[in-house]
Design a protein around this motif. Structure first.
Motif, PDB file in Angstrom:
ATOM      1  N   VAL A  87       2.793  11.345   0.556  1.00  0.00           N
ATOM      2  CA  VAL A  87       3.999  11.403  -0.269  1.00  0.00           C
ATOM      3  C   VAL A  87       4.031  10.183  -1.186  1.00  0.00           C
ATOM      4  N   GLN A  88       3.998  10.429  -2.484  1.00  0.00           N
ATOM      5  CA  GLN A  88       4.183   9.358  -3.459  1.00  0.00           C
ATOM      6  C   GLN A  88       5.681   9.113  -3.610  1.00  0.00           C
ATOM      7  N   LEU A  89       6.081   7.840  -3.492  1.00  0.00           N
ATOM      8  CA  LEU A  89       7.489   7.468  -3.503  1.00  0.00           C
ATOM      9  C   LEU A  89       7.816   6.626  -4.729  1.00  0.00           C
ATOM     10  N   HIS A  90       9.098   6.626  -5.087  1.00  0.00           N
ATOM     11  CA  HIS A  90       9.568   5.656  -6.067  1.00  0.00           C
ATOM     12  C   HIS A  90       9.409   4.249  -5.488  1.00  0.00           C
ATOM     13  N   ALA A  91       9.648   3.236  -6.333  1.00  0.00           N
ATOM     14  CA  ALA A  91       9.578   1.829  -5.930  1.00  0.00           C
ATOM     15  C   ALA A  91       8.164   1.420  -5.535  1.00  0.00           C
ATOM     16  N   VAL A 124       3.582   7.204  10.304  1.00  0.00           N
ATOM     17  CA  VAL A 124       3.551   7.051   8.855  1.00  0.00           C
ATOM     18  C   VAL A 124       3.035   5.655   8.537  1.00  0.00           C
ATOM     19  N   SER A 125       2.136   5.585   7.578  1.00  0.00           N
ATOM     20  CA  SER A 125       1.642   4.315   7.048  1.00  0.00           C
ATOM     21  C   SER A 125       2.145   4.195   5.621  1.00  0.00           C
ATOM     22  N   ILE A 126       2.842   3.099   5.324  1.00  0.00           N
ATOM     23  CA  ILE A 126       3.428   2.909   4.002  1.00  0.00           C
ATOM     24  C   ILE A 126       2.706   1.769   3.298  1.00  0.00           C
ATOM     25  N   ALA A 127       2.316   2.008   2.051  1.00  0.00           N
ATOM     26  CA  ALA A 127       1.601   1.009   1.263  1.00  0.00           C
ATOM     27  C   ALA A 127       2.323   0.769  -0.051  1.00  0.00           C
ATOM     28  N   ASP A 128       2.208  -0.465  -0.544  1.00  0.00           N
ATOM     29  CA  ASP A 128       2.685  -0.778  -1.883  1.00  0.00           C
ATOM     30  C   ASP A 128       1.481  -1.133  -2.745  1.00  0.00           C
ATOM     31  N   GLY A 129       1.700  -1.817  -3.856  1.00  0.00           N
ATOM     32  CA  GLY A 129       0.598  -2.138  -4.752  1.00  0.00           C
ATOM     33  C   GLY A 129      -0.418  -3.096  -4.173  1.00  0.00           C
ATOM     34  N   GLU A 130      -0.070  -3.768  -3.065  1.00  0.00           N
ATOM     35  CA  GLU A 130      -0.986  -4.716  -2.438  1.00  0.00           C
ATOM     36  C   GLU A 130      -1.657  -4.140  -1.195  1.00  0.00           C
TER      37      GLU A 130
END
Length: 245
Positions: free
Chosen positions: A42-46, A65-71
């Motif tokens: 799932v691509q998320l906002h923010a 669930v594994s959540i990643a940001d730009g880093e």
């Protein structure tokens, strides 16, 4: 001299042709742990992307669930069939937080929410650093249905107080989220968070696209949306509602 220039041009053209023929660098892909199967991306906002997976050794209905940001990946969480927050791991500092189901007065129940339209909860979590927190609140379906990227969802309001071990309110949270009956998952949308000092922040998050096995964006490890914007105030130590539940 002209022959040398022509020869150099031919060499450069040939090299350019070789580079043009090479495939573009592949986007990094998410790989679940051994014994686990990726179910949904799932691509998320923010500027976040969430990868949901199940593992053979877990209880039926459990999912991670594994959540990643730009880093990169920064948070991993496991919920059960009732969407209870069983355990979570901060990949940045190693903090592990687990549900104290036996010590909780009223554990969350996704089945109750679906059957009655509202679920009240009052549960306790404990971390490996000794932090104890109590979460009291409710989730309530609004009766509104929506669809994002072809996935049917329902709007759900929530309010929550977070207390420390002494019973002091350290934060309040309220806002709107959406749920997937099929996936048995909450997704954040809008939320107002206020800490114990009165600092307040409102965030807008939530899903943008869903990818399932066979889809081009399935197993994506890199977020795609809002990554050129500063979307959160990290000084408030404010995890997303999606990460929480």
């Amino acid at each position: 001299m002209l022959r040398h220039r022509a020869g150099l041009g031919g060499i450069l053209a040939a090299i350019g042709g070789l580079f043009a023929a090479l495939p573009a660098a592949a986007e990094p892909k998410f790989t679940p742990p051994p014994g686990c199967t990726l179910q949904t991306t799932v691509q998320l906002h923010a500027c976040q992307v969430a990868n949901y997976y199940t593992c053979a050794g877990d209880a039926p209905g459990d999912q991670w669930v594994s959540i990643a940001d730009g880093e990169g990946a920064f948070f991993v969480s496991r919920t059960d069939a009732e969407t209870r927050w069983m355990e979570s791991v901060s990949l940045k500092d190693g903090t592990v937080e687990k549900l104290d189901a036996a010590g909780s007065r009223d554990n969350a129940s996704f089945s109750t929410l679906l059957a009655t339209g509202r679920d009240d909860y009052d549960f306790i979590t404990r971390t490996n650093t000794g932090l104890v927190q109590r979460f009291k609140g409710f989730d309530q379906l609004t009766g509104e249905s929506t669809s994002i990227d072809g996935v049917p969802l329902e709007r759900c309001a929530f309010e929550m107080e977070i207390e420390d071990a002494a019973g002091n309110v350290v934060a309040t949270r309220k806002g709107m989220q959406v749920i997937s009956r099929q996936m048995r998952v909450f997704f954040a949308q809008t939320e107002t968070y206020e800490n114990g000092f009165g600092d307040r922040v409102t965030t807008t998050e939530g899903p943008v696209t869903f990818a399932f096995p066979g889809d081009a964006d399935f197993a994506a490890a890199t977020p795609q949306y809002d990554c050129d914007m500063m979307m959160t105030d990290l000084s408030l130590d404010h995890p997303s509602k999606e990460a929480l539940r």
